[in-house]
Write a protein that holds these residues in place. Structure first.
Motif, short mmCIF file in Angstrom:
data_model
loop_
_atom_site.label_atom_id
_atom_site.label_comp_id
_atom_site.label_asym_id
_atom_site.label_seq_id
_atom_site.Cartn_x
_atom_site.Cartn_y
_atom_site.Cartn_z
N GLU A 75 0.57 -1.06 0.17
CA GLU A 75 -0.14 0.10 0.12
C GLU A 75 1.28 1.72 -0.69
OE1 GLU A 75 -3.62 0.09 2.76
OE2 GLU A 75 -1.79 1.12 3.55
N ASP A 93 -0.40 -4.76 3.44
CA ASP A 93 -0.90 -3.27 4.24
C ASP A 93 0.11 -2.81 5.02
OD1 ASP A 93 -1.67 -1.00 5.52
OD2 ASP A 93 -3.61 -1.70 5.95
N LEU A 136 -8.68 -1.62 10.33
CA LEU A 136 -9.69 -2.93 9.86
C LEU A 136 -9.12 -4.08 11.11
CD1 LEU A 136 -11.63 -4.53 8.08
CD2 LEU A 136 -9.15 -4.51 6.41
N ARG A 187 -8.42 -1.29 0.40
CA ARG A 187 -7.11 -1.90 -1.05
C ARG A 187 -8.11 -3.07 -0.98
NH1 ARG A 187 -5.27 3.28 1.72
NH2 ARG A 187 -5.88 2.22 2.93
N LEU A 190 0.89 -1.09 7.59
CA LEU A 190 0.30 -0.45 8.94
C LEU A 190 -0.96 0.22 8.55
CD1 LEU A 190 2.37 0.14 11.75
CD2 LEU A 190 0.72 2.36 10.95
N ASP A 191 -2.00 -0.57 9.25
CA ASP A 191 -3.64 -0.44 9.30
C ASP A 191 -3.97 0.11 10.41
OD1 ASP A 191 -6.19 -1.35 8.22
OD2 ASP A 191 -6.03 -2.47 9.77
N GLY A 192 -4.28 1.30 9.81
CA GLY A 192 -4.91 1.96 11.10
C GLY A 192 -4.52 3.35 11.31
N SER A 193 -3.78 3.71 10.52
CA SER A 193 -2.24 4.66 11.02
C SER A 193 -3.14 5.79 11.38
CB SER A 193 -1.52 5.09 9.56
OG SER A 193 -2.25 5.22 8.76
N TYR A 214 -16.67 0.33 16.55
CA TYR A 214 -15.93 0.99 15.14
C TYR A 214 -14.36 1.62 15.62
CZ TYR A 214 -14.58 3.32 10.41
OH TYR A 214 -14.28 2.74 8.93
N GLY A 236 -11.71 2.00 13.73
CA GLY A 236 -11.16 2.81 13.06
C GLY A 236 -9.84 2.12 12.06
N GLU A 282 -5.86 -5.81 2.08
CA GLU A 282 -6.76 -5.34 2.98
C GLU A 282 -7.25 -6.42 2.58
OE1 GLU A 282 -6.95 -0.77 2.92
OE2 GLU A 282 -6.20 -0.47 4.88
N TYR A 333 -18.30 -5.78 9.66
CA TYR A 333 -17.20 -4.55 9.29
C TYR A 333 -17.92 -4.10 8.00
CZ TYR A 333 -14.11 -1.74 8.02
OH TYR A 333 -13.16 -0.67 7.75
N TYR A 338 -17.68 -1.01 5.13
CA TYR A 338 -17.13 -0.26 5.02
C TYR A 338 -17.69 0.16 3.05
CZ TYR A 338 -14.49 4.56 5.32
OH TYR A 338 -13.93 5.74 4.92
N ASN A 373 -18.08 3.81 10.23
CA ASN A 373 -18.48 4.56 9.75
C ASN A 373 -19.59 5.84 9.93
OD1 ASN A 373 -17.88 7.46 10.38
ND2 ASN A 373 -15.91 7.24 9.53
N LYS A 422 -13.30 2.33 -0.25
CA LYS A 422 -11.59 2.86 0.37
C LYS A 422 -10.73 2.39 0.83
CE LYS A 422 -9.94 5.75 4.56
NZ LYS A 422 -9.75 5.72 6.09
#
Ligand code: AHG
Ligand code: MN
Ligand code: MN
Length: 332
Positions: free
Chosen positions: A89, A112, A245, A273, A114-117, A241, A243, A277, A259, A261, A208, A271
């Motif tokens: 990513e 990915d 994944l 990928r 780092l997810d949820g940066s 939630y 934020g 993800e 979940y 999105y 969200n 949103k």
């Protein structure tokens, strides 16, 4: 007490390819996870919080830890000769590990890092997601983009690391989902959850809701359905939630949830990928008895057109995703 290394050796037969290859691949992931764990746990003391002033190819602002995690996993994976290259990513293009590896490497890894940066700076859990494919072009010829653009149903292994109240590594090779908890005092992942399955009935929904007005009608109606009282189906569901994944999925896997999105006005294709993800989490979800769709079709059957492709995403307890898909079909 069984370690991840011992468990993988024991399950070698799960992996239809040659002996030792999965161990080599997963040990690179394991090493990357330990390094990221170490740094995340010192966040605030060392200079890894905040943005680094760059944007990734998708126009998202990069955090220092996004770039650090990307470099860490890239270096760990490069050290394993069975891997021809990676897609990430945080990389504009494919990263192929030199000429010999391009022709001789048998596997490609998508991630990915780092997810949820957006959660890093506030001490909330984040994750890493990985997806492994056997190349489809012939060994002896250079690996191509085609090897990376395979549908998710061709994954040979996938998993995530969640850096939460403890750090866990969760993976599948298509024979169930297994989870390992990290003991930082001795640097070892121990088997803590063998053959994880979603609860049959769910009770949580994760979306969200701030973007409610931008959601498709089917999602709006499904949210109202989640909130409606009905004893037989355990409703109203509770809303959670984070934020990230990985963290939201991990909780929903253990507690029972969905979940979502979806596409929104800001992200018409969703949103998340597909390759970094969507597919790996969908593989885990199905192996745990759950389901993953884009609202209409199975995620794992989508044939990707480009590396950074996005997708609307519905994942979790099968009956919950069935319900959400039904609302999507009935409210075009
Ligand atoms: P990443 O940090 O890798 O860019 O992924 C963030 C993703 C996903 O993990 C999370 O669920 C979602 O974006 C959150 O997006 P919103 O802030 O729009 O809810
Ligand atoms: Mn992510
Ligand atoms: Mn990320």
């Amino acid at each position: 007490m069984k370690t991840l290394g011992e468990f993988i050796l024991e399950k070698q037969h799960d992996f239809p390819h040659a002996t030792g290859e999965l161990s080599a691949l997963l040990s690179a992931i394991k090493l990357g996870a330990k390094i990221i764990h170490h740094d995340i746990n010192r966040a605030g003391l060392i200079d890894i919080l905040g943005e680094n002033g760059h944007a990734n190819i998708q126009g998202e602002r990069q955090m220092k830890l996004d770039a650090f995690a990307n470099e860490t996993f890239k270096a760990a994976l490069e050290a394993r000769v069975v891997i021809a290259g990676i897609a990430s990513e945080e990389e504009d293009n494919l990263v192929i590990f030199g000429k010999d590896r391009a022709t001789e490497g048998k596997y490609v890894v998508l991630m990915d890092p780092l997810d949820g940066s957006s959660n890093i700076d506030v001490n909330v859990s984040v994750g890493t997601i990985f997806s492994i494919y056997h190349r489809i072009t012939n060994i002896g010829t250079p690996v191509t983009e085609q090897d990376f653009l395979q549908p998710g149903n061709k994954q040979v292994a996938a998993g995530y690391i969640v850096y939460g109240s403890s750090t866990m590594l969760v993976y599948t090779t298509g024979c169930g989902v297994h989870a390992f908890t990290y003991d930082p005092s001795i640097g070892v992942f121990y088997l803590s959850h063998e053959n994880v399955q979603f609860p049959s009935i769910g009770k949580m929904y994760s979306i969200n809701e701030g973007y409610y007005s931008k959601f498709p009608m089917g999602v709006k109606k499904y949210i109202k359905y989640c909130q409606k009282e009905d004893e037989k189906t355990n409703r109203p569901y509770t809303s959670r939630y984070i934020g990230s994944l990985v963290s939201d999925f991990h909780r929903n896997l253990l507690k029972g949830g969905i979940y979502i999105y979806p596409s929104t006005a800001q992200y018409p294709n969703g949103k998340l990928r597909l390759l970094y993800e969507g597919n790996p989490i969908a593989f885990l979800a199905e192996q745990a008895g759950g389901k993953a769709t884009d609202g209409y079709q199975r995620i794992l059957d989508i044939v990707p057109q480009k590396l950074h492709q996005r997708t609307p995403y519905f994942v979790g307890v099968k009956s919950m995703v069935d319900d959400a898909d039904r609302f999507m079909a009935e409210n075009p």
